[in-house]
Design a protein around this motif. Structure first.
Motif, PDB file in Angstrom:
ATOM      1  N   THR A  89       0.858  -1.030  -0.275  1.00 25.07           N
ATOM      2  CA  THR A  89      -0.212  -0.317  -0.031  1.00 25.07           C
ATOM      3  C   THR A  89       1.019   1.799   0.223  1.00 25.07           C
ATOM      4  N   PRO A  90       0.465   2.699  -0.363  1.00 28.27           N
ATOM      5  CA  PRO A  90       1.077   3.107  -0.260  1.00 28.27           C
ATOM      6  C   PRO A  90       1.478   3.986   1.340  1.00 28.27           C
ATOM      7  N   THR A  91       0.646   3.136   2.792  1.00 32.70           N
ATOM      8  CA  THR A  91       1.754   3.511   3.676  1.00 32.70           C
ATOM      9  C   THR A  91       3.100   2.293   3.626  1.00 32.70           C
ATOM     10  N   ASP A  92       2.914   1.218   3.017  1.00 33.12           N
ATOM     11  CA  ASP A  92       4.127   0.574   3.385  1.00 33.12           C
ATOM     12  C   ASP A  92       5.074   1.130   3.064  1.00 33.12           C
ATOM     13  N   ILE A  93       4.776   1.418   1.381  1.00 32.71           N
ATOM     14  CA  ILE A  93       6.066   2.236   0.567  1.00 32.71           C
ATOM     15  C   ILE A  93       6.380   3.404   1.016  1.00 32.71           C
ATOM     16  N   HIS A  94       5.913   3.659   2.270  1.00 34.99           N
ATOM     17  CA  HIS A  94       6.208   5.115   2.939  1.00 34.99           C
ATOM     18  C   HIS A  94       7.315   4.429   4.092  1.00 34.99           C
ATOM     19  N   ASN A  95       6.627   3.661   4.573  1.00 35.40           N
ATOM     20  CA  ASN A  95       7.207   2.815   5.823  1.00 35.40           C
ATOM     21  C   ASN A  95       8.538   2.442   5.468  1.00 35.40           C
ATOM     22  N   ILE A  96       8.724   1.566   4.424  1.00 36.08           N
ATOM     23  CA  ILE A  96       9.924   1.218   3.181  1.00 36.08           C
ATOM     24  C   ILE A  96      10.683   2.110   4.009  1.00 36.08           C
ATOM     25  N   GLU A  97      10.264   3.048   3.012  1.00 30.05           N
ATOM     26  CA  GLU A  97      11.608   3.928   2.917  1.00 30.05           C
ATOM     27  C   GLU A  97      11.924   5.129   4.177  1.00 30.05           C
ATOM     28  N   TYR A  98      11.213   4.791   5.038  1.00 32.97           N
ATOM     29  CA  TYR A  98      11.348   5.553   5.907  1.00 32.97           C
ATOM     30  C   TYR A  98      11.957   4.791   7.195  1.00 32.97           C
ATOM     31  N   LEU A  99      11.324   3.097   7.256  1.00 31.85           N
ATOM     32  CA  LEU A  99      11.117   1.847   8.077  1.00 31.85           C
ATOM     33  C   LEU A  99      10.675   2.558   9.630  1.00 31.85           C
ATOM     34  N   GLU A 100      10.003   2.891   9.274  1.00 37.32           N
ATOM     35  CA  GLU A 100       8.588   3.215  10.027  1.00 37.32           C
ATOM     36  C   GLU A 100       7.636   2.524  10.701  1.00 37.32           C
ATOM     37  N   ASP A 101       7.792   1.359   9.711  1.00 36.85           N
ATOM     38  CA  ASP A 101       6.003   0.369  10.473  1.00 36.85           C
ATOM     39  C   ASP A 101       6.399   0.048  11.864  1.00 36.85           C
ATOM     40  N   ARG A 102       5.821   0.225  12.708  1.00 33.46           N
ATOM     41  CA  ARG A 102       6.059  -0.188  14.194  1.00 33.46           C
ATOM     42  C   ARG A 102       4.947  -2.044  14.555  1.00 33.46           C
ATOM     43  N   THR A 103       4.930  -2.614  13.680  1.00 33.30           N
ATOM     44  CA  THR A 103       4.832  -4.431  13.459  1.00 33.30           C
ATOM     45  C   THR A 103       6.234  -4.783  13.019  1.00 33.30           C
ATOM     46  N   VAL A 104       6.761  -4.009  12.266  1.00 36.51           N
ATOM     47  CA  VAL A 104       8.522  -4.416  11.658  1.00 36.51           C
ATOM     48  C   VAL A 104       9.241  -4.202  12.791  1.00 36.51           C
ATOM     49  N   LEU A 105       9.266  -2.701  13.369  1.00 35.78           N
ATOM     50  CA  LEU A 105       9.787  -2.850  14.535  1.00 35.78           C
ATOM     51  C   LEU A 105       9.353  -3.234  16.079  1.00 35.78           C
ATOM     52  N   ASP A 106       8.127  -3.799  16.044  1.00 33.05           N
ATOM     53  CA  ASP A 106       8.270  -5.019  17.114  1.00 33.05           C
ATOM     54  C   ASP A 106       9.322  -6.174  17.412  1.00 33.05           C
ATOM     55  N   HIS A 107       8.993  -6.440  15.616  1.00 24.49           N
ATOM     56  CA  HIS A 107       9.080  -7.456  15.392  1.00 24.49           C
ATOM     57  C   HIS A 107      10.694  -8.416  15.036  1.00 24.49           C
ATOM     58  N   LEU A 108      11.492  -6.733  15.178  1.00 23.35           N
ATOM     59  CA  LEU A 108      13.147  -6.943  14.894  1.00 23.35           C
ATOM     60  C   LEU A 108      13.298  -8.257  16.203  1.00 23.35           C
ATOM     61  N   PRO A 109      14.798  -8.965  15.132  1.00 26.08           N
ATOM     62  CA  PRO A 109      15.517  -9.944  15.943  1.00 26.08           C
ATOM     63  C   PRO A 109      16.258  -8.435  17.325  1.00 26.08           C
ATOM     64  N   GLY A 110      15.838  -9.217  19.239  1.00 21.56           N
ATOM     65  CA  GLY A 110      16.253  -7.883  20.059  1.00 21.56           C
ATOM     66  C   GLY A 110      15.217  -7.492  19.952  1.00 21.56           C
ATOM     67  N   GLY A 111      13.900  -7.773  19.582  1.00 20.86           N
ATOM     68  CA  GLY A 111      13.261  -6.407  19.831  1.00 20.86           C
ATOM     69  C   GLY A 111      12.926  -4.551  19.522  1.00 20.86           C
ATOM     70  N   PHE A 112      12.266  -4.109  19.925  1.00 17.66           N
ATOM     71  CA  PHE A 112      11.882  -3.113  19.435  1.00 17.66           C
ATOM     72  C   PHE A 112      13.201  -1.954  19.258  1.00 17.66           C
TER      73      PHE A 112
END
Length: 161
Positions: A89-112
């Motif tokens: 989605t446009p939001t996904d594109i934004h989040n890929i560019e800025y690395l901002e999706d909270r769900t992705v950040l919450d699932h990073l190895p080692g935590g948010f």
């Protein structure tokens, strides 16, 4: 969140792999930024071609995605259509560019933790984590009974003359 698909998951992982193996990366360049590298993988266009096409629109990938018109045949809209056809989605594109999706950040190895949009290693980690989340979502939607039934040999139809 993006619609999970094998094609999108593979594209995210291939982009991360390319970046890990030294693909050109410059966050301020439409052809070699986070989305630019993803578009290289999904379209087989060069970074120079992507840059040329992106300049038929105005702004960064975030603004371009917000202004996307699916009926326009401008080169930048064709690139964005490819990303949206993958399930983004446009939001996904934004989040890929800025690395901002909270769900992705919450699932990073080692935590948010917050990532830097212009740091290669952070982009690689974000893309791989995003792919893992989409893969988990895709697996949850697989109906094993349907897969088993569809893999069973069908009875041959007998045709009499």
């Amino acid at each position: 969140m993006a619609k999970p698909s094998i094609e999108l998951i593979n594209a995210l992982r291939k982009t991360a792999e390319n970046l890990a193996n030294g693909a050109p990366y410059a966050w301020g360049n439409h052809g070699t930024c986070n989305c630019g590298n993803l578009i290289q993988v999904t379209t087989q266009l060069s970074k120079e071609e992507i840059l040329t096409y992106a300049h038929t629109g105005w702004g960064e990938w975030t603004e371009l995605a917000e202004e996307f018109c699916p009926t326009s045949n401008t080169p930048v809209n064709l690139l964005l259509k490819k990303l949206q056809d993958l399930g983004l989605t446009p939001t996904d594109i934004h989040n890929i560019e800025y690395l901002e999706d909270r769900t992705v950040l919450d699932h990073l190895p080692g935590g948010f933790r917050w990532l830097q949009k212009n740091k290669r290693e952070d982009v690689i980690e974000y893309l791989n984590t995003f792919a893992n989340i989409l893969e988990d979502a895709l697996i949850q939607h697989i109906n094993l009974n349907e897969l088993i039934e569809s893999s069973q040999p069908k009875e041959k139809e007998v045709i009499t003359v």
